[in-house]
Design an enzyme around this catalytic site. Structure first.
Site, PDB file in Angstrom:
ATOM      1  N   THR A   1       0.875  -1.147   0.007  1.00  0.00           N
ATOM      2  CA  THR A   1      -0.023   0.152  -0.073  1.00  0.00           C
ATOM      3  C   THR A   1       0.852   1.331   0.010  1.00  0.00           C
ATOM      4  O   THR A   1       1.776   1.220   0.918  1.00  0.00           O
ATOM      5  CB  THR A   1      -1.015  -0.119   1.183  1.00  0.00           C
ATOM      6  OG1 THR A   1      -2.044  -1.159   1.122  1.00  0.00           O
ATOM      7  CG2 THR A   1      -1.571   1.250   1.557  1.00  0.00           C
TER       8      THR A   1
ATOM      9  N   HIS B   1      -7.391 -10.900  -1.497  1.00  0.00           N
ATOM     10  CA  HIS B   1      -6.836 -10.452  -0.441  1.00  0.00           C
ATOM     11  C   HIS B   1      -7.648 -11.131   0.739  1.00  0.00           C
ATOM     12  O   HIS B   1      -8.830 -10.705   1.277  1.00  0.00           O
ATOM     13  CB  HIS B   1      -6.592  -8.971  -0.115  1.00  0.00           C
ATOM     14  CG  HIS B   1      -5.909  -8.679   0.950  1.00  0.00           C
ATOM     15  ND1 HIS B   1      -5.324  -9.186   2.139  1.00  0.00           N
ATOM     16  CD2 HIS B   1      -5.262  -7.196   1.070  1.00  0.00           C
ATOM     17  CE1 HIS B   1      -4.599  -8.628   2.829  1.00  0.00           C
ATOM     18  NE2 HIS B   1      -4.583  -7.390   2.385  1.00  0.00           N
TER      19      HIS B   1
ATOM     20  N   ASN C   1      -4.566 -10.224   6.683  1.00  0.00           N
ATOM     21  CA  ASN C   1      -4.266  -8.899   7.512  1.00  0.00           C
ATOM     22  C   ASN C   1      -5.647  -8.333   8.100  1.00  0.00           C
ATOM     23  O   ASN C   1      -5.647  -7.156   8.167  1.00  0.00           O
ATOM     24  CB  ASN C   1      -3.841  -7.914   6.439  1.00  0.00           C
ATOM     25  CG  ASN C   1      -2.488  -8.510   6.165  1.00  0.00           C
ATOM     26  OD1 ASN C   1      -1.815  -9.323   7.005  1.00  0.00           O
ATOM     27  ND2 ASN C   1      -1.646  -8.057   5.263  1.00  0.00           N
TER      28      ASN C   1
ATOM     29  N   TYR D   1      -8.575  -7.744   6.821  1.00  0.00           N
ATOM     30  CA  TYR D   1      -9.996  -7.300   6.449  1.00  0.00           C
ATOM     31  C   TYR D   1     -10.999  -8.033   6.034  1.00  0.00           C
ATOM     32  O   TYR D   1     -11.096  -9.071   6.811  1.00  0.00           O
ATOM     33  CB  TYR D   1      -9.124  -6.695   4.804  1.00  0.00           C
ATOM     34  CG  TYR D   1      -7.922  -5.639   5.046  1.00  0.00           C
ATOM     35  CD1 TYR D   1      -8.432  -4.545   5.805  1.00  0.00           C
ATOM     36  CD2 TYR D   1      -6.727  -6.004   5.071  1.00  0.00           C
ATOM     37  CE1 TYR D   1      -7.210  -3.435   5.850  1.00  0.00           C
ATOM     38  CE2 TYR D   1      -5.592  -4.982   5.196  1.00  0.00           C
ATOM     39  CZ  TYR D   1      -5.977  -3.924   5.828  1.00  0.00           C
ATOM     40  OH  TYR D   1      -5.076  -2.885   6.050  1.00  0.00           O
TER      41      TYR D   1
ATOM     42  N   ASN E   1      -4.423  -5.597  12.060  1.00  0.00           N
ATOM     43  CA  ASN E   1      -5.569  -4.805  12.289  1.00  0.00           C
ATOM     44  C   ASN E   1      -6.416  -5.497  13.530  1.00  0.00           C
ATOM     45  O   ASN E   1      -7.734  -5.417  13.111  1.00  0.00           O
ATOM     46  CB  ASN E   1      -6.013  -4.734  10.897  1.00  0.00           C
ATOM     47  CG  ASN E   1      -5.520  -3.951  10.007  1.00  0.00           C
ATOM     48  OD1 ASN E   1      -5.360  -2.679  10.248  1.00  0.00           O
ATOM     49  ND2 ASN E   1      -5.069  -4.401   8.687  1.00  0.00           N
TER      50      ASN E   1
HETATM   51  C1  8OZ Z   1      -0.365  -0.847   5.111  1.00  0.00           C
HETATM   52  C2  8OZ Z   1      -1.002   0.345   5.169  1.00  0.00           C
HETATM   53  C3  8OZ Z   1      -2.143   0.155   4.714  1.00  0.00           C
HETATM   54  C4  8OZ Z   1      -2.885  -1.178   4.167  1.00  0.00           C
HETATM   55  C5  8OZ Z   1      -2.295  -4.712   4.251  1.00  0.00           C
HETATM   56  C6  8OZ Z   1      -3.423  -3.562   2.779  1.00  0.00           C
HETATM   57  O1  8OZ Z   1      -1.696  -4.965   5.490  1.00  0.00           O
HETATM   58  C7  8OZ Z   1      -2.861  -3.381   3.800  1.00  0.00           C
HETATM   59  C8  8OZ Z   1      -2.163  -2.182   4.068  1.00  0.00           C
HETATM   60  C9  8OZ Z   1      -0.565  -2.196   4.752  1.00  0.00           C
HETATM   61  O2  8OZ Z   1      -2.572  -5.835   3.742  1.00  0.00           O
END
Ligand code: 8OZ
Length: 364
Positions: free
Chosen positions: A26, A176, A179, A181, A236
């Site tokens: 990113t 994806h 992480n 999401y 996250n």
């Molecule tokens: C860093 C900052 C924002 C998003 C991920 C898409 O960790 C990200 C991400 C990484 O998969």
């Protein structure tokens, strides 16, 4: 250099000139209003086309899938047309490129959502982390739970994004699933307390992932579809009661899709590779039949050994690709690597994006 790391490899339908992959990174330099990439992105990815495969920065599949400023999308014709200039540039250099299909779920903020609405998630549980908005780092907003009809519509958004990706000239997509999401939020117990067909046991928590894979592979073929997972990462604010058992259910079921690759973050994202007692990436890897892409903290020797010993078919490097556009050449020659400037990782312009030197630039 005759190491297998530098030899050709075909993953599903994607023929690569070496086993070194540019991991998704990113960089927050897309147009914030329309989610298009620019000339700068064309140059950035063109410079890195020496990778066997480039996986683009995470790219939202819909407006509600966005969670940070200035991330690109792949849900409009304008976005696809802009990406086509990137894929043409990478292909002209002999490279391969897939787009990472992303829905952030609860890792978002009302100010980034259409109509200022709450972000969506499996359940109305806050992540308790920060995201990057127009006001800098802010707490993620409390999400609302998706209805079953909205889940089906979100699966269709993945399908449409995959179709647009092919139209934009990509060699395929990476879903994806990592992480913390949306897909990971469904998979893991800390973020999924649904009592319908999408929550409860892992057969239910994994249903959304498999519906997305059904839609994407139906649309573009399994041989053009990769998947990224991070079974043990706390990224996250994600948490799971028993990731080893859960992923021992998920991984074998992937074999039915004929995927191009499975991309595993083998520890804490961007951090330690150490796992807890009872956790094993090796055990999960053995359950997968297809091309295995390893990621997280690999250096040159680790990558050479992993491929030589058959522990990985492909190795993805993230941060080293930021500061070393010619990373493959540097690894081949065992040349020194540039250090990246953290202050320009996220947001900004050409500085720290397209101005890192190659070995050739350095010797000129
Ligand atoms: C860093 C900052 C924002 C998003 C991920 C898409 O960790 C990200 C991400 C990484 O998969």
């Amino acid at each position: 250099m005759t190491e297998a790391l530098f030899s050709k490899y075909t993953a599903g339908g994607i023929a690569m000139s070496n086993r070194i992959v540019m991991a998704p990174l990113t960089r927050n330099r897309a147009d914030d209003d329309d989610g298009t990439v620019s000339d700068l992105h064309v140059e950035y990815y063109r410079q890195r086309a020496g990778a066997g495969l480039i996986i683009t920065e995470a790219t939202q599949i819909s407006p509600v899938g966005k969670g940070y400023i200035q991330t690109p999308g792949i849900h409009t014709e304008a976005q696809a047309a802009a990406w086509k200039r990137v894929t043409d540039a990478v292909h002209a250099e002999g490279g391969k490129i897939v787009v990472q299909l992303w829905h952030v779920g609860r890792i978002s903020h009302t100010s980034l959502q259409p109509g200022g609405q709450a972000p969506v998630a499996p359940s109305a549980i806050s992540a308790g982390v920060k995201t990057f908005t127009h006001n800098g780092f802010e707490d993620t907003s409390e999400p609302r739970a998706l209805t079953e009809a909205e889940i089906k519509a979100t699966v269709e958004d993945y399908r449409k994004a995959a179709a647009l990706a092919i139209k934009a000239g990509f060699d395929g997509v990476e879903v994806h699933g990592a992480n913390g999401y949306l897909i990971d939020q469904f998979l893991k117990t800390g973020s999924n307390q649904r009592d319908d067909a999408y929550g409860g046991g892992i057969e239910n928590r994994a249903r959304f992932l498999f519906e997305v894979l059904d839609a994407v592979t139906d649309e573009i073929g399994g041989e053009r579809t990769g998947l990224r997972l991070s079974p043990f990462s706390p990224a996250n604010g994600i948490d799971d009661a028993d990731p080893q058992t859960d992923f021992e259910y998920v991984v074998p079921k992937l074999n039915g899709y004929g995927l191009a690759f499975l991309h595993m973050i083998e520890g804490a994202t961007g951090g330690s590779r150490a796992l807890e007692e009872g956790q094993s990436i090796e055990a999960l890897r053995k359950l997968f039949d297809g091309a295995y892409m390893a990621n997280n903290g690999y250096d040159r020797q680790m990558a050479i050994d992993a491929v030589a010993e058959g522990k990985a078919d492909l190795v993805a490097f993230g941060r080293p690709f930021i500061a070393n556009p010619d990373l493959v050449e540097r690894l081949r020659r065992d040349a020194p690597l540039n250090e990246g400037d953290q202050s320009t990782f996220y947001g900004g312009g050409a500085e720290g994006f397209t101005d890192y030197p190659t070995l050739e630039d350095e010797s000129a």
